[in-house]
Design a protein around this motif. Structure first.
Motif, PDB file in Angstrom:
ATOM      1  N   ILE A  16    -160.224 -53.885 -44.683  1.00 30.70           N
ATOM      2  CA  ILE A  16    -159.627 -53.022 -43.659  1.00 30.70           C
ATOM      3  C   ILE A  16    -159.342 -53.802 -42.383  1.00 30.70           C
ATOM      4  CG2 ILE A  16    -160.126 -51.087 -42.087  1.00 30.70           C
ATOM      5  CD1 ILE A  16    -161.588 -49.754 -44.473  1.00 30.70           C
ATOM      6  N   ILE A  50    -148.558 -44.869 -46.187  1.00 21.42           N
ATOM      7  CA  ILE A  50    -149.916 -44.300 -46.214  1.00 21.42           C
ATOM      8  C   ILE A  50    -150.953 -45.394 -45.968  1.00 21.42           C
ATOM      9  CG2 ILE A  50    -151.625 -43.169 -47.709  1.00 21.42           C
ATOM     10  CD1 ILE A  50    -149.200 -41.736 -49.055  1.00 21.42           C
ATOM     11  N   TYR A  51    -150.740 -46.562 -46.570  1.00 30.41           N
ATOM     12  CA  TYR A  51    -151.650 -47.697 -46.389  1.00 30.41           C
ATOM     13  C   TYR A  51    -151.728 -48.090 -44.905  1.00 30.41           C
ATOM     14  CZ  TYR A  51    -152.882 -52.703 -46.364  1.00 30.41           C
ATOM     15  OH  TYR A  51    -153.431 -53.924 -46.087  1.00 30.41           O
ATOM     16  N   THR A  52    -150.566 -48.197 -44.250  1.00 26.71           N
ATOM     17  CA  THR A  52    -150.537 -48.581 -42.832  1.00 26.71           C
ATOM     18  C   THR A  52    -151.282 -47.566 -41.975  1.00 26.71           C
ATOM     19  OG1 THR A  52    -148.392 -49.682 -43.132  1.00 26.71           O
ATOM     20  CG2 THR A  52    -149.032 -49.121 -40.879  1.00 26.71           C
ATOM     21  N   TYR A  93    -153.615 -45.379 -42.905  1.00 25.04           N
ATOM     22  CA  TYR A  93    -155.048 -45.342 -43.211  1.00 25.04           C
ATOM     23  C   TYR A  93    -155.764 -46.552 -42.609  1.00 25.04           C
ATOM     24  CZ  TYR A  93    -159.446 -45.400 -45.738  1.00 25.04           C
ATOM     25  OH  TYR A  93    -160.779 -45.444 -46.039  1.00 25.04           O
ATOM     26  N   ILE A  94    -155.185 -47.738 -42.791  1.00 24.10           N
ATOM     27  CA  ILE A  94    -155.794 -48.959 -42.260  1.00 24.10           C
ATOM     28  C   ILE A  94    -155.922 -48.866 -40.744  1.00 24.10           C
ATOM     29  CG2 ILE A  94    -155.395 -51.422 -41.847  1.00 24.10           C
ATOM     30  CD1 ILE A  94    -156.442 -50.825 -44.651  1.00 24.10           C
ATOM     31  N   ILE A 148    -146.532 -45.751 -50.508  1.00 22.10           N
ATOM     32  CA  ILE A 148    -147.832 -46.429 -50.461  1.00 22.10           C
ATOM     33  C   ILE A 148    -147.933 -47.284 -49.201  1.00 22.10           C
ATOM     34  CG2 ILE A 148    -149.263 -48.198 -51.568  1.00 22.10           C
ATOM     35  CD1 ILE A 148    -148.322 -47.086 -54.264  1.00 22.10           C
ATOM     36  N   GLY A 149    -146.830 -47.945 -48.854  1.00 23.65           N
ATOM     37  CA  GLY A 149    -146.806 -48.768 -47.642  1.00 23.65           C
ATOM     38  C   GLY A 149    -147.070 -47.948 -46.391  1.00 23.65           C
ATOM     39  N   SER A 153    -156.623 -56.497 -42.834  1.00 22.37           N
ATOM     40  CA  SER A 153    -155.322 -55.822 -42.916  1.00 22.37           C
ATOM     41  C   SER A 153    -154.888 -55.344 -41.539  1.00 22.37           C
ATOM     42  CB  SER A 153    -155.397 -54.633 -43.881  1.00 22.37           C
ATOM     43  OG  SER A 153    -155.722 -55.046 -45.173  1.00 22.37           O
ATOM     44  N   TYR A 154    -155.839 -54.798 -40.785  1.00 23.80           N
ATOM     45  CA  TYR A 154    -155.555 -54.272 -39.445  1.00 23.80           C
ATOM     46  C   TYR A 154    -154.985 -55.361 -38.538  1.00 23.80           C
ATOM     47  CZ  TYR A 154    -156.656 -52.679 -34.684  1.00 23.80           C
ATOM     48  OH  TYR A 154    -156.594 -52.357 -33.349  1.00 23.80           O
TER      49      TYR A 154
END
Length: 672
Positions: free
Chosen positions: A614, A440-442, A444-445, A437-438, A617-618
């Motif tokens: 987003i 994929i999250y990174t 995607y963001i 998840i970490g 987080s970015y």
């Protein structure tokens, strides 16, 4: 890897054995053992059905999908999910999602493949006759402190030596894997000679019967899937060896694998009825003369699993490098430990994987427990590749729709079945889910935030600014900022420039320079493109340089730009002698200065919940990333970082009332 090794040759095939087939080639160490453990009562029905499922999985999934079809999706000789995405991304913006999920799950696989492979090899010490008595040598029982210590020591050493590259030992990978496949094929053949009827397992009837009639039949697919887990990595390493070498060497590899699986099955069926197979690994039990040959077999298995781990680590580095180039990952330090093209080292990823592998070993302890958590990530990665392959077959290759749909149905049916049977392992692999998840999250963001950023870029016509820039350059009332002033621009159109760059030059403290340079980097879909063009918008005053770099080329702007300037001076297109009178007399070279515009999120914004999440987080992730100056290879002595606010949606919907400073009463607003 040198280009001649991509052509079909004996040397190419040997190198391919060392680079491509480590993961899938070491699967006999644990696949059949896992099937026996999960299958319950061991009899001919279970053994023949298991081998039948293994054979057809290797045939449909590995041979048909990857060796025959997917390897055709080579992006100028390169493979992997990002290369595939580069080929099809123009057919759908949403295709970035399966690319991100596939890459994230494939990277997550990097923290379980080394532990399961190395542990299953080292556990072979338990089969050495002199060490096999658990009462005399409890330290050699699977999961014991000594075996665990050896596994961890090997993995830490493996990750430590990544920084030096594999140039020295890499040449031995091919011969070692050749010996490995010869050994496992020979061991299997010796057993098959005693029970040749084992080959009837190739009949799909036995596999179908196992899946439909066995109490746990369908769920055994989770264990069967382990025989093809290296197929996705096989495609990712296409660029190292070439399609023909992979396809030809696979024939030899598949024969060796099937002989070994059949040999293990034959040995099991030759045992007396009622034999207890608890704790037995058929791979090691088929080794003849264990007093003499067991230790060499364990040693060769250990070397093979180290090579398999090395391939996975190198593949992870390549994947992250491509993600950085394609704006799916923050810029991070990437090093080149040797002069071999494509061999890279990423310190942060290396040590994250190292810690992950050690924690996996400490948590699961034995290869049997690790197999219970293995496979889920790769099934997702395979499904994502299948989605992207649909677009490749239909729109790039222009295959008839009915053929593409038929192929898609076959792959989706098999991979969905594997996914369902591996999904039940989810609770046993929470450790990996957080990691996945970490990742994929990174990705995607980073991807979405860049899209939002780009949406609010404003460009102006560069040619309309020529008089203004000329006037500024000639205005001696302003202190000169630099002789040669360079900005990085995102404007794809050479006639345009970002409004923020013009603001940086003209506003605040105006930046007077002899020459204004605007450098643009275009990442191509080809992996190793290195081209540039120069447009002298105003000769000697305003110059635009466009670099076209492949997605596997690191954008070291400092080095590339210097090369461009040298070339222009050599062609007498440019004079970079300083314009200061005292320095010009001695032909001293003008100074160069890069300006990097670094955004920060302004407080003057009103977002939707999604955009706010987003972007916040970015910018949080960006704090951990490499600075743009370092990422573009710019020397800090000649680089200036200028902070500018990112205002996506300014706050405007508010009213403020003016009052009289003496009476405190409201002052009426002016009409209109």
């Amino acid at each position: 890897m040198t280009s001649h090794l991509k052509k079909l040759s004996a040397a190419g095939v040997l190198v391919t054995l060392g680079i491509i087939f480590g993961d899938i080639g070491t699967s006999p160490l644990y696949v059949f053992q896992t099937l026996l453990v999960e299958g319950g009562k061991i009899n001919e029905f279970l053994v023949l059905g298991s081998i039948s499922c293994i054979f057809w999985t290797l045939t449909l999934q590995t041979t048909f999908k990857y060796i025959i079809i997917t390897l055709q999706a080579d992006n100028h000789g390169e493979g992997g999910i990002f290369s595939l995405y580069a080929l099809v991304r123009r057919y759908g913006k949403w295709l970035a999602i399966p690319a991100i999920i596939g890459a994230g799950t494939l990277l997550a696989d990097g923290i379980i493949t080394p532990p399961i492979s190395v542990t299953s090899a080292i556990e072979g010490l338990n089969n050495v006759p002199a060490l096999s008595n658990p009462h005399l040598h409890p330290e050699f029982i699977p999961g014991s402190g000594l075996i665990l210590g050896i596994v961890i020591a090997i993995m830490v050493a493996l990750f430590f030596f990544q920084q030096f590259g594999t140039k020295v030992v890499g040449s031995s990978f091919g011969p070692i894997m050749l010996l490995w496949f010869l050994m496992i094929g020979s061991l299997g053949l010796l057993q098959v000679m005693h029970y040749p009827t084992i080959f009837k397992a190739f009949n799909p009837y036995y596999g179908f019967k196992l899946l439909t009639e066995h109490p746990q039949g369908f769920w055994l697919l989770g264990a069967v899937f382990l025989c093809t887990t290296g197929a996705e990595a096989l495609y990712a390493d296409l660029g190292h060896c070439g399609r023909k070498n992979i396809q030809v060497s696979w024939i030899f590899v598949k024969v060796a694998l099937l002989l070994n699986y059949c040999g293990q099955g034959a040995w099991v069926l030759l045992q007396p009825q009622g034999t207890d197979f608890t704790g037995v690994n058929p791979f090691y039990t088929i080794v003849p003369n264990p007093d003499l040959l067991m230790i060499p077999a364990v040693a060769l298995a250990t070397l093979a699993t180290i090579i398999a781990s090395q391939a996975m680590i190198s593949g992870s580095f390549t994947l992250i490098s491509e993600a950085v180039s394609m704006n799916f990952w923050p810029r991070i330090t990437i090093k080149y430990p040797s002069n071999i093209r494509g061999q890279i080292y990423i310190p942060s990823i290396n040590w994250i994987l190292c810690v992950g592998c050690v924690l996996v070993s400490l948590y699961f302890r034995t290869s049997e427990h690790m197999t219970n958590a293995y496979g889920f990530s790769i099934t997702i990665a395979m499904l994502m590749t299948t989605i992207l392959m649909f677009y490749f077959m239909r729109y790039v290759k222009h295959w008839p729709l009915w053929i593409v749909i038929l192929i898609l149905c076959v792959f989706l049916t098999s991979e969905s079945s594997f996914f369902i049977t591996n999904a039940v392992k989810l609770l046993k692999r929470i450790f990996f889910v957080v990691f996945e998840i970490g990742l994929i999250y990174t990705m995607y963001i980073w991807f979405r935030a860049r899209k939002i950023n780009n949406r609010f870029l404003h460009f102006v016509d560069l040619r309309e600014q020529i008089p203004l820039l000329n006037a500024l350059s000639a205005d001696e009332s302003i202190s000169k900022y630099a002789g040669q002033l360079i900005y990085l621009t995102k404007a794809n159109n050479s006639k345009q420039i970002e409004e923020k760059i013009l603001y940086s030059i003209m506003s605040r403290s105006p930046k007077r320079a002899d020459t204004y340079w605007f450098v643009h980097i275009d990442t191509t879909d080809e992996p190793y493109t290195m081209e540039y063009s120069v447009d002298q918008v105003e000769k000697g005053k305003i110059i635009r340089v466009d670099f076209r770099l492949g997605f596997r080329i690191q954008p070291r702007v400092n080095v590339l730009f210097r090369k461009v300037v040298e070339d222009m001076v050599h062609r007498k297109e440019l004079d970079i002698t300083s314009n200061y009178e005292s320095l010009k007399k001695f032909k001293v070279v003008s100074d160069f200065r890069f300006v990097i515009l670094e955004k920060f999120l302004s407080y003057n914004n009103v977002f939707s919940i999604a955009e706010g999440f987003i972007l916040n987080s970015y910018f949080s992730i960006k704090k951990l990333a490499q600075s743009e100056a370092k990422a573009f290879g710019l020397d800090t002595s000649e680089t200036y970082i200028e902070k500018i606010p990112l205002v996506v949606k300014p706050v405007t919907n508010f009213k403020i009332k003016r009052i009289d400073p003496h009476s405190g009463e409201a002052i009426p607003e002016l009409a209109g």
